[in-house]
Design a protein around this motif. Structure first.
Motif, PDB file in Angstrom:
ATOM      1  N   SER A 112       0.834  -1.283  -0.041  1.00 35.67           N
ATOM      2  CA  SER A 112       0.173   0.014   0.014  1.00 35.67           C
ATOM      3  C   SER A 112       0.854   1.202  -0.054  1.00 35.67           C
ATOM      4  O   SER A 112       1.912   1.180   0.638  1.00 35.67           O
ATOM      5  N   SER A 113       0.362   2.246  -0.774  1.00 33.46           N
ATOM      6  CA  SER A 113       1.184   3.549  -0.652  1.00 33.46           C
ATOM      7  C   SER A 113       0.658   4.224   0.521  1.00 33.46           C
ATOM      8  O   SER A 113      -0.455   4.300   0.885  1.00 33.46           O
ATOM      9  N   VAL A 114       1.676   4.989   1.326  1.00 35.44           N
ATOM     10  CA  VAL A 114       1.390   5.805   2.372  1.00 35.44           C
ATOM     11  C   VAL A 114       0.847   7.022   1.829  1.00 35.44           C
ATOM     12  O   VAL A 114       1.445   7.416   1.029  1.00 35.44           O
ATOM     13  N   ASP A 115      -0.481   7.340   2.196  1.00 36.19           N
ATOM     14  CA  ASP A 115      -1.091   8.577   1.724  1.00 36.19           C
ATOM     15  C   ASP A 115      -0.910   9.960   2.242  1.00 36.19           C
ATOM     16  O   ASP A 115      -1.612  10.957   1.921  1.00 36.19           O
ATOM     17  N   HIS A 116       0.004  10.065   3.329  1.00 36.82           N
ATOM     18  CA  HIS A 116      -0.076  11.302   3.898  1.00 36.82           C
ATOM     19  C   HIS A 116       1.743  11.426   4.324  1.00 36.82           C
ATOM     20  O   HIS A 116       2.526  10.516   4.335  1.00 36.82           O
ATOM     21  N   PRO A 117       2.064  12.760   4.060  1.00 39.46           N
ATOM     22  CA  PRO A 117       3.664  13.004   4.111  1.00 39.46           C
ATOM     23  C   PRO A 117       4.165  12.982   5.505  1.00 39.46           C
ATOM     24  O   PRO A 117       3.353  13.060   6.224  1.00 39.46           O
ATOM     25  N   ALA A 118       5.290  12.814   5.523  1.00 36.16           N
ATOM     26  CA  ALA A 118       6.135  12.530   6.891  1.00 36.16           C
ATOM     27  C   ALA A 118       5.996  14.165   7.565  1.00 36.16           C
ATOM     28  O   ALA A 118       6.080  15.044   6.866  1.00 36.16           O
ATOM     29  N   PRO A 119       6.018  14.086   8.772  1.00 33.35           N
ATOM     30  CA  PRO A 119       5.950  15.737   9.267  1.00 33.35           C
ATOM     31  C   PRO A 119       7.236  16.241   9.014  1.00 33.35           C
ATOM     32  O   PRO A 119       6.975  17.509   8.842  1.00 33.35           O
ATOM     33  N   ASP A 120       8.136  15.615   8.946  1.00 32.84           N
ATOM     34  CA  ASP A 120       9.431  16.263   8.549  1.00 32.84           C
ATOM     35  C   ASP A 120       9.780  16.240   7.047  1.00 32.84           C
ATOM     36  O   ASP A 120      10.188  15.135   6.374  1.00 32.84           O
ATOM     37  N   ALA A 121       9.799  17.319   6.187  1.00 30.77           N
ATOM     38  CA  ALA A 121       9.582  17.307   4.896  1.00 30.77           C
ATOM     39  C   ALA A 121      11.000  16.805   4.332  1.00 30.77           C
ATOM     40  O   ALA A 121      11.046  16.212   3.424  1.00 30.77           O
ATOM     41  N   SER A 122      11.968  17.035   5.145  1.00 29.46           N
ATOM     42  CA  SER A 122      13.322  16.477   4.617  1.00 29.46           C
ATOM     43  C   SER A 122      13.630  15.169   5.076  1.00 29.46           C
ATOM     44  O   SER A 122      14.736  14.383   4.683  1.00 29.46           O
ATOM     45  N   ALA A 123      12.704  14.465   5.781  1.00 28.08           N
ATOM     46  CA  ALA A 123      12.823  13.236   6.027  1.00 28.08           C
ATOM     47  C   ALA A 123      12.938  12.103   4.709  1.00 28.08           C
ATOM     48  O   ALA A 123      12.341  12.568   3.537  1.00 28.08           O
ATOM     49  N   PRO A 124      13.724  10.833   4.654  1.00 29.47           N
ATOM     50  CA  PRO A 124      13.828  10.067   3.676  1.00 29.47           C
ATOM     51  C   PRO A 124      12.503   9.260   3.241  1.00 29.47           C
ATOM     52  O   PRO A 124      11.636   9.105   4.152  1.00 29.47           O
ATOM     53  N   ILE A 125      12.267   8.803   2.314  1.00 34.91           N
ATOM     54  CA  ILE A 125      11.176   8.169   1.968  1.00 34.91           C
ATOM     55  C   ILE A 125      11.423   6.716   2.739  1.00 34.91           C
ATOM     56  O   ILE A 125      12.375   6.343   2.932  1.00 34.91           O
ATOM     57  N   GLN A 126      10.088   6.459   3.341  1.00 37.19           N
ATOM     58  CA  GLN A 126      10.318   5.170   4.365  1.00 37.19           C
ATOM     59  C   GLN A 126       9.308   4.052   3.800  1.00 37.19           C
ATOM     60  O   GLN A 126       8.155   4.295   3.381  1.00 37.19           O
ATOM     61  N   ILE A 127       9.863   2.763   4.010  1.00 34.23           N
ATOM     62  CA  ILE A 127       9.253   1.484   3.888  1.00 34.23           C
ATOM     63  C   ILE A 127       8.903   0.719   4.889  1.00 34.23           C
ATOM     64  O   ILE A 127       9.930   0.526   5.568  1.00 34.23           O
ATOM     65  N   ARG A 128       7.916   0.561   5.457  1.00 34.19           N
ATOM     66  CA  ARG A 128       7.511  -0.374   6.483  1.00 34.19           C
ATOM     67  C   ARG A 128       7.019  -1.786   6.152  1.00 34.19           C
ATOM     68  O   ARG A 128       6.091  -1.915   5.404  1.00 34.19           O
ATOM     69  N   VAL A 129       7.661  -2.732   6.705  1.00 27.80           N
ATOM     70  CA  VAL A 129       7.422  -4.121   6.335  1.00 27.80           C
ATOM     71  C   VAL A 129       6.936  -4.945   7.591  1.00 27.80           C
ATOM     72  O   VAL A 129       7.722  -4.978   8.523  1.00 27.80           O
ATOM     73  N   ARG A 130       5.729  -5.630   7.408  1.00 31.93           N
ATOM     74  CA  ARG A 130       5.396  -6.180   8.779  1.00 31.93           C
ATOM     75  C   ARG A 130       4.843  -7.700   8.385  1.00 31.93           C
ATOM     76  O   ARG A 130       4.580  -7.855   7.312  1.00 31.93           O
ATOM     77  N   SER A 131       5.159  -8.547   9.332  1.00 34.29           N
ATOM     78  CA  SER A 131       4.877 -10.040   9.283  1.00 34.29           C
ATOM     79  C   SER A 131       4.151 -10.454  10.615  1.00 34.29           C
ATOM     80  O   SER A 131       4.719 -10.628  11.389  1.00 34.29           O
ATOM     81  N   PRO A 132       2.768 -10.104  10.548  1.00 32.80           N
ATOM     82  CA  PRO A 132       2.019 -10.292  11.798  1.00 32.80           C
ATOM     83  C   PRO A 132       1.947 -11.798  12.357  1.00 32.80           C
ATOM     84  O   PRO A 132       1.572 -11.689  13.417  1.00 32.80           O
ATOM     85  N   GLN A 133       2.440 -12.553  11.814  1.00 33.33           N
ATOM     86  CA  GLN A 133       2.286 -14.102  12.322  1.00 33.33           C
ATOM     87  C   GLN A 133       3.492 -14.197  13.260  1.00 33.33           C
ATOM     88  O   GLN A 133       3.441 -15.041  14.010  1.00 33.33           O
TER      89      GLN A 133
END
Length: 333
Positions: free
Chosen positions: A42-63
């Motif tokens: 899924s694409s994150v639909d809101h910008p980070a609070p810090d405009a200079s922050a790098p693009i971030q990818i979160r990966v979850r494995s809920p099991q």
């Protein structure tokens, strides 16, 4: 915001051609399983609070316990380079996921260009990965629920049941979880970032469809890199093409890329389906109608690389007898 992308990939069972499948002179019969790995991007639909922050990818494995990994993406349009670095807050490493992200985004940058890729990544990605229960031993879950260790007992477990352990401590059942995971993750990223069209994964799309073949080659590369060796590849092939008669590719095609550090040369010329060095063969195969194969959970895996090493050593030490025996086995299939 773009819609989430969901891709599943099946596990595998090699029912004929064990060890022979390592040799391009022979084929193996591989059957894809009903159990699958799923990746949701899924694409994150809101910008980070810090405009200079790098693009971030979160990966979850809920099991699993403590199975959330964050990665910072650094795009350098001037150098046409991309870096994917684990966030300092990560409490564990996941080499398979990290390499899949790094190499898939590198290939995407080569295909799309830095500007288009940056637009596709936008504010970042949220990725969830889950595998069907059959990929892991469920003995502990059955016992905790006072359920019998039978098919009926397994059917009463909820889908994607939590394992209650960290990823390194899980007991696998040998259905090719790492290959199915890598294949679903790589394919989902290629689709979500519009590197390949969805039509390439349509049920009636041929195995030679360029988009699917690109996903196959990239998944083979990432899986080999994560495992530290170029294997036969039948597990990734089953994850992409389903049940078939498989003849491996020449391992030499990936040797220039088999280093953990990012390759200095572009990926696309090697990974591309137009590269004739990808000489694997996929021939149709189906089990007879109404046939059902079932595997027992013995809660004890085998060390396949060790077994393979011993077989290869035996074949090298006794090459004449080994070649004769392999040919006899081949003729029996």
């Amino acid at each position: 915001m773009s819609a989430p992308t969901v891709v599943s990939a099946p596990g595998k069972v090699l029912i004929a051609g064990g060890y022979l499948v390592l040799d391009p002179a022979y084929s193996g019969v591989v059957v894809s399983t009903s159990s699958r790995f799923y990746t949701v991007v899924s694409s994150v639909d809101h910008p980070a609070p810090d405009a200079s922050a790098p693009i971030q990818i979160r990966v979850r494995s809920p099991q699993f316990v403590d199975a959330v990994w964050l990665y910072n993406v650094d795009l350098d349009p001037a150098l046409a380079a991309i870096r994917v670095e684990p966030h300092v807050s990560n409490t564990s490493r996941n080499k398979f996921v990290h390499l899949a992200l790094q190499r898939t985004l590198t290939l995407a940058q080569e295909v799309l260009g830095s500007g288009s890729l940056q637009n596709s990544l936008a504010h970042g990605l949220d990725i969830t990965i889950a595998g069907d229960n059959d990929f892991y031993s469920q003995r502990a879950q059955l016992a905790a629920r006072n359920l019998p260790a039978t098919l009926d007992g397994l059917a009463q477990l909820p889908p994607f049941v939590g394992t209650g352990v960290r990823l390194p401590d899980v007991h696998k059942t040998g259905l090719g979880s790492s290959a199915a995971l890598i294949t679903s993750l790589v394919s989902a990223l290629l689709l979500h970032l519009r590197v390949v069209p969805a039509a390439a994964f349509a049920p009636d799309a041929p195995a030679a469809a360029e988009g699917r073949a690109l996903a196959h080659n990239l998944a083979q590369y990432v899986h080999c890199l994560a495992q530290g060796k170029v294997g036969s590849g039948f597990d990734v092939s089953a994850a992409l093409f389903g049940s078939h008669l498989y003849t491996r590719f020449d391992p030499a095609v990936l040797q220039p890329l088999m280093a953990d550090e990012a390759p200095a040369s572009p990926l696309l010329p090697i990974i591309s389906p137009l590269n004739a060095a990808w000489n694997y063969r996929v021939e149709p195969f189906k089990l007879p109608p109404l046939t059902r194969l079932m595997l027992a959970d013995v809660d004890a895996g085998t060390d396949t690389p060790s077994f393979v090493g011993k077989v290869l050593k035996w074949r090298k030490d006794d090459s004449e007898r080994g070649a004769l025996l392999q040919e006899m086995i081949h003729l029996l299939r």
